[in-house]
Every structure is written in structure tokens, then in C-alpha cells.
Enzyme design. Sequence first.
Site, PDB file in Angstrom:
ATOM      1  N   TYR A 127       0.658  -1.262  -0.014  1.00 43.72           N
ATOM      2  CA  TYR A 127      -0.061   0.039  -0.077  1.00 43.72           C
ATOM      3  C   TYR A 127       0.709   1.320   0.047  1.00 43.72           C
ATOM      4  O   TYR A 127       0.813   2.158  -0.693  1.00 43.72           O
ATOM      5  CB  TYR A 127      -0.910  -0.135   1.221  1.00 43.72           C
ATOM      6  CG  TYR A 127      -1.953   0.856   1.338  1.00 43.72           C
ATOM      7  CD1 TYR A 127      -3.272   0.702   0.599  1.00 43.72           C
ATOM      8  CD2 TYR A 127      -1.800   2.225   2.351  1.00 43.72           C
ATOM      9  CE1 TYR A 127      -4.239   1.533   0.705  1.00 43.72           C
ATOM     10  CE2 TYR A 127      -2.825   2.975   2.355  1.00 43.72           C
ATOM     11  CZ  TYR A 127      -4.073   2.870   1.595  1.00 43.72           C
ATOM     12  OH  TYR A 127      -5.046   3.567   1.794  1.00 43.72           O
ATOM     13  N   LYS A 131       0.595   3.893  -2.859  1.00 44.55           N
ATOM     14  CA  LYS A 131       0.291   5.207  -2.617  1.00 44.55           C
ATOM     15  C   LYS A 131       1.468   6.464  -2.859  1.00 44.55           C
ATOM     16  O   LYS A 131       0.788   7.514  -2.995  1.00 44.55           O
ATOM     17  CB  LYS A 131      -0.212   5.465  -1.105  1.00 44.55           C
ATOM     18  CG  LYS A 131      -1.358   4.472  -1.231  1.00 44.55           C
ATOM     19  CD  LYS A 131      -2.635   4.983  -2.174  1.00 44.55           C
ATOM     20  CE  LYS A 131      -4.042   4.740  -1.650  1.00 44.55           C
ATOM     21  NZ  LYS A 131      -4.872   4.932  -2.734  1.00 44.55           N
TER      22      LYS A 131
HETATM   23  P1  NAD Z   1     -13.886   1.178   0.795  1.00 42.50           P
HETATM   24  O1  NAD Z   1     -13.416   0.089   0.885  1.00 42.50           O
HETATM   25  O2  NAD Z   1     -14.939   1.933   1.639  1.00 42.50           O
HETATM   26  O3  NAD Z   1     -14.136   1.846  -0.735  1.00 42.50           O
HETATM   27  C1  NAD Z   1     -13.326   1.220  -1.747  1.00 42.50           C
HETATM   28  C2  NAD Z   1     -14.007   0.673  -2.892  1.00 42.50           C
HETATM   29  O4  NAD Z   1     -13.296   0.543  -4.080  1.00 42.50           O
HETATM   30  C3  NAD Z   1     -14.737  -0.442  -2.626  1.00 42.50           C
HETATM   31  O5  NAD Z   1     -16.302  -0.308  -2.832  1.00 42.50           O
HETATM   32  C4  NAD Z   1     -14.174  -1.419  -3.432  1.00 42.50           C
HETATM   33  O6  NAD Z   1     -15.354  -2.441  -3.879  1.00 42.50           O
HETATM   34  C5  NAD Z   1     -13.660  -0.656  -4.600  1.00 42.50           C
HETATM   35  N1  NAD Z   1     -12.769  -1.569  -5.382  1.00 42.50           N
HETATM   36  C6  NAD Z   1     -11.778  -2.203  -4.939  1.00 42.50           C
HETATM   37  N2  NAD Z   1     -11.072  -2.751  -5.833  1.00 42.50           N
HETATM   38  C7  NAD Z   1     -11.671  -2.239  -6.972  1.00 42.50           C
HETATM   39  C8  NAD Z   1     -11.345  -2.635  -8.592  1.00 42.50           C
HETATM   40  N3  NAD Z   1     -10.316  -3.352  -8.897  1.00 42.50           N
HETATM   41  N4  NAD Z   1     -12.058  -1.979  -9.100  1.00 42.50           N
HETATM   42  C9  NAD Z   1     -13.012  -1.251  -9.140  1.00 42.50           C
HETATM   43  N5  NAD Z   1     -13.411  -0.951  -7.721  1.00 42.50           N
HETATM   44  C10 NAD Z   1     -12.765  -1.591  -6.733  1.00 42.50           C
HETATM   45  O7  NAD Z   1     -12.661   2.434   1.123  1.00 42.50           O
HETATM   46  P2  NAD Z   1     -12.484   3.844   1.374  1.00 42.50           P
HETATM   47  O8  NAD Z   1     -11.968   4.175   2.686  1.00 42.50           O
HETATM   48  O9  NAD Z   1     -13.642   4.555   0.770  1.00 42.50           O
HETATM   49  O10 NAD Z   1     -11.093   4.118   0.424  1.00 42.50           O
HETATM   50  C11 NAD Z   1     -11.153   4.762  -0.733  1.00 42.50           C
HETATM   51  C12 NAD Z   1      -9.983   5.222  -1.166  1.00 42.50           C
HETATM   52  O11 NAD Z   1      -9.093   6.122  -0.165  1.00 42.50           O
HETATM   53  C13 NAD Z   1      -8.841   4.172  -1.389  1.00 42.50           C
HETATM   54  O12 NAD Z   1      -7.803   4.225  -2.485  1.00 42.50           O
HETATM   55  C14 NAD Z   1      -8.058   4.260   0.067  1.00 42.50           C
HETATM   56  O13 NAD Z   1      -6.764   3.552  -0.136  1.00 42.50           O
HETATM   57  C15 NAD Z   1      -8.009   5.660   0.055  1.00 42.50           C
HETATM   58  N6  NAD Z   1      -7.819   6.144   1.511  1.00 42.50           N
HETATM   59  C16 NAD Z   1      -8.647   5.977   2.637  1.00 42.50           C
HETATM   60  C17 NAD Z   1      -8.575   6.286   3.807  1.00 42.50           C
HETATM   61  C18 NAD Z   1      -9.497   6.084   4.999  1.00 42.50           C
HETATM   62  O14 NAD Z   1      -9.228   6.679   6.210  1.00 42.50           O
HETATM   63  N7  NAD Z   1     -10.676   5.434   4.608  1.00 42.50           N
HETATM   64  C19 NAD Z   1      -7.177   6.855   4.215  1.00 42.50           C
HETATM   65  C20 NAD Z   1      -6.377   7.065   3.217  1.00 42.50           C
HETATM   66  C21 NAD Z   1      -6.545   6.626   1.870  1.00 42.50           C
END
Ligand code: NAD
Length: 307
Positions: free
Chosen positions: A167, A171
Site C-alpha cells: 500500500y 500510494k
Molecule cells: P472502501 O473499501 O469503503 O471503498 C473502496 C471501494 O473500491 C470499494 O467499494 C471496492 O469495492 C472498490 N474497489 C476495490 N477494488 C476495485 C477494483 N479493482 N475496481 C473497481 N473498484 C474496486 O474504502 P475507502 O476508505 O472509501 O477508500 C477509498 C480510497 O481512499 C482508497 O484508495 C483508499 O486507499 C483511500 N484512503 C482511505 C483512507 C481512509 O481513512 N478510509 C485513508 C487513506 C486513503
Amino acid sequence: MSAALRFDDRVAVITGGGRGLGREYALLLADRGAKVVVNDVGGTLTGDGADAGPASAVVGEITEAGGQAVACTESVATAEGGQAIIEAALREFGRIDILIHNAGNVRRAPLAQMSYEDFDAVLDVHLRGAFHVVRPAFAAMTEAGYGRIVLTSSIGGLYGNHDVANYGVAKAGIIGLSNVAALEGAASNVVSNVIVPAAVTRMAEGLDTSAYPPMGAELVAPTVGWLAHETCSVTGEIMVALAGRVARAYIGETRGVYRQAWTIEDVAENLAEIRDTADPVIFPVVPDGHADHIRYSFGMAAQAVQR
Ligand code: NAD
């Protein structure tokens, strides 16, 4: 109060738009008039399996509220999937103005035990996935002379974290891709920026969030909305949004030390000045951070020769 910033006649693709942060971005942009392709395979947190439910549920929410959206369940993890996602926007709505690559999965293991399968599975979605959608979207955007790209990094991409070498690599790599898109898109009004979000979503599963301040995805979405808007005035930058704090993250350098010749001992003796972060130097990616960096170093050498 300033006029509402709207997205009428704009077409947005949001990967991972079926849940968490992506869902919030999709609802916000659609509410402000954008036509949205909600892309989501609907798999588990590790990226296994598929379920058309999340993407179609978000499309349902948008259309019930009077907005326009279509679901796309292709995976960002392959070149064909990425191409199909961008083609869905061109086919359904005739254009693509906004690409928010937000899809993500998580697979944890200590560095020395991380399997290549888990390393690749995370890079495939976050980093190669970004390339798979940016590449076709960028071609359409530069041809149209308009584009707004938002790619998703993470605190783990900026500072690392335990048990997520995959990750952290993905990232951090996202920032490199955005910088190149910003540079190559500048002449065609295509801007590219990175969001470093944090919100309590299913990615927080297993963490004790009981002492956290309010940390919903709705506190992140407006910053992404601004980066996706016509009036976005920055490119090649990184914005942070978590728990109500919005900030800019940036690459900075110390002014550095110039010498005509160096020994290992010289490095050790000059370490405090080499590392002195007072009065830092920042080279904006656009118009030419790369050359500015080199010019700055050459400038120190030239000044020393003149003295
Ligand atoms: P989440 O798991 O709620 O949503 C992510 C979505 O991506 C899911 O619905 C999943 O089905 C979809 N997905 C996964 N693989 C896929 C693929 N191959 N093709 C299409 N869709 C796919 O997660 P989130 O927390 O909403 O995260 C969203 C983004 O933000 C991610 O990139 C995550 O790394 C980043 N992020 C989140 C946080 C946090 O605190 N939640 C922090 C830093 C970064």
C-alpha cells in the site's frame, strides 16, 4: 455567500464509487449537476470477489434524487477494465471531464513475510489501476482540451505504515503519476492533483475509532469536489483532508550546502546545515519543477565559482 460551484454538463468517472469515500464523491458531484459513472467491482476489503450491488445502489440514490448516473462494475486492476470504465463515460454521456481514481483494497503483512501475490494485488488496484484509467482518460481529455484528474494517495503513502509495504509503495507511486499528468496536461487545460484522505469507512475495520473526532467521508468530499471543479487553480499538488482539517502536503528541500569537493567526513561535518529545514525550497511541479531543481543546484555552483 459565494455562488454554488456546479458541475452541469460535466461527466465524472469515480472508481470505487460504490462505497465509503467514493460514494460520497459520487453523491456530491451528482447533486451539483454532474453525470456520473459509478465504477465499483463491489469486492471484499482485500479485493476478492465481486458484487454489482454497491455501484447500482449509489446509482439508485443519485437517480432517485433526480441526478444522472450509470453503474460500471469493471475492475480497474486490468488494462481492459480501465479502458472499459472510461469507454462507459464516452458511450453513455459522450465525454469525460473528471476522473477520480479512488478504488482501493488492503492486504496486510509484515514486510519480510509479504507475499508477491499480496504485493501485486494491491499495486494492481491502486497504482497500476490508476495508470489503467488515467491513460485512456488522459487521451480523451487532452484531445478535448479539458480535464480534471484526482488520484488518491494516503498518509501511508507519505509517511509509510506498518504491515503495508504494498500500500505504501502504491500510494507513493500515485504522486509520481499525478505529477507527470499535471506536466503533460498543462498545455491542454488538464490538471491533475492528489488527495490524501482519511475517513472512517470499512478500511478502518479492526481499528478502535471510539476516541476519534467526527471523521466522516463528507468531510473529505468537498476538497475532492474543488479539485474536480473547473475553477480548480492548482495542478501537480497534494491536498490533505481528514477529520475536518484541509491542508496541502508538499515536497520541500533544505537549501543545502555547496562544496566543490566532498568527502564522507564533509557530509558528516555539514549535516546540521544540510538538514536544516528553516527556509525550505519548494519547486512547483508545473511549470517545470524538474528543471527548477537542477537550475537551483547549478546556481549554487555558479555562485561559488564567481566568489
Ligand atoms: P472502501 O473499501 O469503503 O471503498 C473502496 C471501494 O473500491 C470499494 O467499494 C471496492 O469495492 C472498490 N474497489 C476495490 N477494488 C476495485 C477494483 N479493482 N475496481 C473497481 N473498484 C474496486 O474504502 P475507502 O476508505 O472509501 O477508500 C477509498 C480510497 O481512499 C482508497 O484508495 C483508499 O486507499 C483511500 N484512503 C482511505 C483512507 C481512509 O481513512 N478510509 C485513508 C487513506 C486513503
